[in-house]
Design a protein around this motif. Structure first.
Motif, PDB file in Angstrom:
ATOM      1  N   ASP A  33       9.407  -1.505  42.094  1.00 49.75           N
ATOM      2  CA  ASP A  33       9.195  -2.536  41.085  1.00 49.75           C
ATOM      3  C   ASP A  33       7.708  -2.522  40.752  1.00 49.75           C
ATOM      4  N   THR A  34       7.343  -2.182  39.501  1.00 46.53           N
ATOM      5  CA  THR A  34       5.954  -1.869  39.202  1.00 46.53           C
ATOM      6  C   THR A  34       5.509  -2.405  37.845  1.00 46.53           C
ATOM      7  N   ASP A  35       4.261  -2.869  37.806  1.00 45.72           N
ATOM      8  CA  ASP A  35       3.635  -3.241  36.529  1.00 45.72           C
ATOM      9  C   ASP A  35       2.770  -2.083  36.024  1.00 45.72           C
ATOM     10  N   ILE A  36       3.338  -0.920  36.032  1.00 39.26           N
ATOM     11  CA  ILE A  36       2.654   0.307  35.634  1.00 39.26           C
ATOM     12  C   ILE A  36       2.071   0.183  34.229  1.00 39.26           C
ATOM     13  N   GLY A  37       0.879   0.743  34.039  1.00 40.08           N
ATOM     14  CA  GLY A  37       0.294   0.812  32.715  1.00 40.08           C
ATOM     15  C   GLY A  37      -0.994   0.034  32.539  1.00 40.08           C
ATOM     16  N   ASP A  38      -1.276  -0.925  33.417  1.00 35.33           N
ATOM     17  CA  ASP A  38      -2.530  -1.680  33.335  1.00 35.33           C
ATOM     18  C   ASP A  38      -3.592  -0.942  34.145  1.00 35.33           C
ATOM     19  N   ASP A  39      -3.617  -1.164  35.461  1.00 35.10           N
ATOM     20  CA  ASP A  39      -4.459  -0.368  36.345  1.00 35.10           C
ATOM     21  C   ASP A  39      -3.775   0.983  36.552  1.00 35.10           C
ATOM     22  N   ILE A  40      -4.507   1.940  37.073  1.00 34.83           N
ATOM     23  CA  ILE A  40      -3.995   3.301  37.197  1.00 34.83           C
ATOM     24  C   ILE A  40      -3.288   3.539  38.530  1.00 34.83           C
ATOM     25  N   ASP A  41      -3.449   2.623  39.498  1.00 38.61           N
ATOM     26  CA  ASP A  41      -2.894   2.870  40.828  1.00 38.61           C
ATOM     27  C   ASP A  41      -1.374   2.941  40.819  1.00 38.61           C
ATOM     28  N   ASP A  42      -0.711   2.223  39.903  1.00 32.21           N
ATOM     29  CA  ASP A  42       0.755   2.292  39.832  1.00 32.21           C
ATOM     30  C   ASP A  42       1.218   3.707  39.503  1.00 32.21           C
ATOM     31  N   ALA A  43       0.530   4.370  38.573  1.00 30.08           N
ATOM     32  CA  ALA A  43       0.917   5.730  38.203  1.00 30.08           C
ATOM     33  C   ALA A  43       0.780   6.674  39.397  1.00 30.08           C
ATOM     34  N   PHE A 100      -3.100  -3.494  28.742  1.00 31.91           N
ATOM     35  CA  PHE A 100      -2.194  -2.384  29.035  1.00 31.91           C
ATOM     36  C   PHE A 100      -2.960  -1.106  28.688  1.00 31.91           C
ATOM     37  N   SER A 101      -3.733  -0.606  29.643  1.00 35.92           N
ATOM     38  CA  SER A 101      -4.697   0.456  29.348  1.00 35.92           C
ATOM     39  C   SER A 101      -4.037   1.774  28.958  1.00 35.92           C
ATOM     40  N   GLN A 102      -2.830   2.005  29.432  1.00 36.12           N
ATOM     41  CA  GLN A 102      -2.154   3.285  29.191  1.00 36.12           C
ATOM     42  C   GLN A 102      -1.060   3.167  28.135  1.00 36.12           C
ATOM     43  N   ALA A 103      -1.199   2.151  27.272  1.00 35.10           N
ATOM     44  CA  ALA A 103      -0.207   1.925  26.220  1.00 35.10           C
ATOM     45  C   ALA A 103      -0.061   3.104  25.255  1.00 35.10           C
ATOM     46  N   PRO A 104      -1.143   3.808  24.847  1.00 35.25           N
ATOM     47  CA  PRO A 104      -0.946   4.936  23.916  1.00 35.25           C
ATOM     48  C   PRO A 104       0.007   5.995  24.471  1.00 35.25           C
ATOM     49  N   TRP A 105      -0.155   6.349  25.740  1.00 36.17           N
ATOM     50  CA  TRP A 105       0.723   7.358  26.354  1.00 36.17           C
ATOM     51  C   TRP A 105       2.138   6.825  26.448  1.00 36.17           C
ATOM     52  N   ALA A 106       2.263   5.540  26.800  1.00 34.90           N
ATOM     53  CA  ALA A 106       3.588   4.933  26.929  1.00 34.90           C
ATOM     54  C   ALA A 106       4.306   4.890  25.583  1.00 34.90           C
ATOM     55  N   ARG A 107       3.599   4.488  24.527  1.00 31.98           N
ATOM     56  CA  ARG A 107       4.223   4.349  23.207  1.00 31.98           C
ATOM     57  C   ARG A 107       4.655   5.701  22.639  1.00 31.98           C
ATOM     58  N   ALA A 108       4.002   6.758  23.057  1.00 32.04           N
ATOM     59  CA  ALA A 108       4.380   8.084  22.568  1.00 32.04           C
ATOM     60  C   ALA A 108       5.697   8.561  23.159  1.00 32.04           C
ATOM     61  N   GLY A 109       6.168   7.913  24.212  1.00 29.44           N
ATOM     62  CA  GLY A 109       7.452   8.276  24.796  1.00 29.44           C
ATOM     63  C   GLY A 109       8.612   7.856  23.908  1.00 29.44           C
ATOM     64  N   VAL A 234      -4.195  12.554  31.878  1.00 32.59           N
ATOM     65  CA  VAL A 234      -4.264  11.780  30.628  1.00 32.59           C
ATOM     66  C   VAL A 234      -4.285  10.287  30.934  1.00 32.59           C
ATOM     67  N   LEU A 235      -3.462   9.857  31.883  1.00 36.98           N
ATOM     68  CA  LEU A 235      -3.395   8.430  32.217  1.00 36.98           C
ATOM     69  C   LEU A 235      -4.704   7.939  32.829  1.00 36.98           C
ATOM     70  N   ILE A 236      -5.317   8.759  33.672  1.00 38.97           N
ATOM     71  CA  ILE A 236      -6.623   8.386  34.236  1.00 38.97           C
ATOM     72  C   ILE A 236      -7.646   8.234  33.114  1.00 38.97           C
ATOM     73  N   ALA A 237      -7.624   9.165  32.158  1.00 40.31           N
ATOM     74  CA  ALA A 237      -8.585   9.106  31.044  1.00 40.31           C
ATOM     75  C   ALA A 237      -8.375   7.847  30.209  1.00 40.31           C
ATOM     76  N   GLU A 238      -7.129   7.496  29.917  1.00 44.73           N
ATOM     77  CA  GLU A 238      -6.860   6.290  29.128  1.00 44.73           C
ATOM     78  C   GLU A 238      -7.315   5.039  29.878  1.00 44.73           C
ATOM     79  N   TRP A 239      -7.000   4.991  31.178  1.00 41.91           N
ATOM     80  CA  TRP A 239      -7.403   3.830  31.995  1.00 41.91           C
ATOM     81  C   TRP A 239      -8.922   3.743  32.076  1.00 41.91           C
ATOM     82  N   SER A 240      -9.591   4.862  32.319  1.00 43.02           N
ATOM     83  CA  SER A 240     -11.045   4.873  32.461  1.00 43.02           C
ATOM     84  C   SER A 240     -11.732   4.454  31.173  1.00 43.02           C
ATOM     85  N   ARG A 241     -11.215   4.922  30.044  1.00 48.18           N
ATOM     86  CA  ARG A 241     -11.794   4.556  28.753  1.00 48.18           C
ATOM     87  C   ARG A 241     -11.629   3.055  28.485  1.00 48.18           C
TER      88      ARG A 241
END
Length: 325
Positions: A33-43, A100-109, A234-241
């Protein structure tokens, strides 16, 4: 049959039984059960779960905030790594101010319809009573909802492995005083229900989870190109940015590692009370949780790094939508 032949046959049977190869233990059945997409640790935590044969992933559920988009991100991770047979369900949506720092990658799915995470969890518990581990990596709203809906079934969980809480240490430096930790403080009422539920809880708080994925390890990850490592890059880069932070903190990974290999974080029995602000207070009373206060970093990274670097997953489907919404 003469007695001597009976004894000889019995001896051969026992010798054969003794010398038979030991069967490997069956993998633990786990729902994440995860809130993936905000911080990078979930990924990172989901990646570790995907690469660990010690566990069998019955499903991954999204928690907190935009749970539909989080479920879409989980779908893409599973598609990219060829693991899209794993069930994905969306949890209770909530309002949140967290980016939601990794939203661009998520929305592309590719957008898909998802089932109800609460119904899926309870159904899995009924089907596998006392056999299911729930790895809780986000705010506990889904757990609270499951307890409200069917507390008797929820109590048949084998255990909850939880990243959350702050016992003796807060965020940052090692001598920081305890404070409300994010996952608990977003929904203290749900956390209170969990700690009073009677389900075995294995808690990985801020005291033990603030391990850094330092520059050397990031360089190692960047040296390998697989569907998994490419996605993580890619996810690390989105989160870091988005966060203006170069170095991930592996909060949730410590909990995932414990679920796979308990040697990574030894436990201490404590009685934990959750107050209305989300403080997790050690108090007098019979232990209601096993709590890791000090991790074994070497054991954790010995587990994590080879699995990230040497797992040759193959995604063989189109995982990106033709148009991004």
């Amino acid at each position: 049959m003469p007695t001597s032949r009976i004894l000889a046959a019995a001896l051969l049977f026992l010798l054969g039984f003794h010398n038979a190869p030991a069967q490997a233990p069956s993998p633990d059945r786990v729902i994440v059960d995860t809130d993936i997409g905000d911080d990078i640790d979930d990924a990172f935590a989901v990646s570790l779960a995907l690469t660990s044969p010690e566990i069998s992933l019955a499903g991954i559920s999204s928690s907190w905030g935009d749970t539909a988009l989080r479920a879409r991100m989980i779908d893409r991770m599973l598609c990219e790594t060829g693991r899209d047979s794993i069930a994905v369900n969306a949890g209770v949506p909530t309002r949140t101010t967290t980016t939601f720092s990794q939203a661009p990658w998520a929305r592309a799915g590719i957008a898909r319809t998802h089932g109800d995470a609460i119904a899926f969890l309870l159904d899995q518990i009924r089907t596998h009573p006392h056999q299911l581990t729930l790895l809780a990596l986000g705010p506990l709203t889904n757990l609270g909802a499951a307890i409200d809906r069917d507390p008797a079934t929820f109590r048949q969980l084998r255990r909850v492995v939880l990243m959350g809480g702050s016992v003796h240490r807060g965020y940052g430096v090692s001598n920081a005083p305890p404070e409300p930790e994010y996952n608990i403080a977003r929904d203290p009422a749900a956390a209170q229900k969990l700690f009073r539920s009677g389900v075995p809880i294995f808690m990985l708080p801020l005291d033990s989870t603030q391990l850094k994925f330092d520059e050397a390890k990031r360089s190692q990850l960047a040296s390998v190109s697989t569907p998994l490592t490419d996605s993580l890059e890619v996810l690390i880069a989105e989160w870091s940015r988005s966060s203006h932070t170069p170095t991930p903190t592996l909060f949730d990974v410590v909990a995932a590692a414990y679920a796979i290999s308990p040697e990574t974080c030894p436990m201490t029995p404590l009685h934990i009370e959750v107050d209305d602000k989300g403080m997790t207070l050690p108090t007098e009373g019979s232990p209601n949780a096993q709590v890791c206060l000090q991790p074994h970093p070497e054991a954790l990274f010995h587990l994590l790094m080879p699995r990230l670097l040497h797992q040759h997953m193959t995604g063989n489907k189109v995982c990106v939508a033709r148009s991004v919404d």
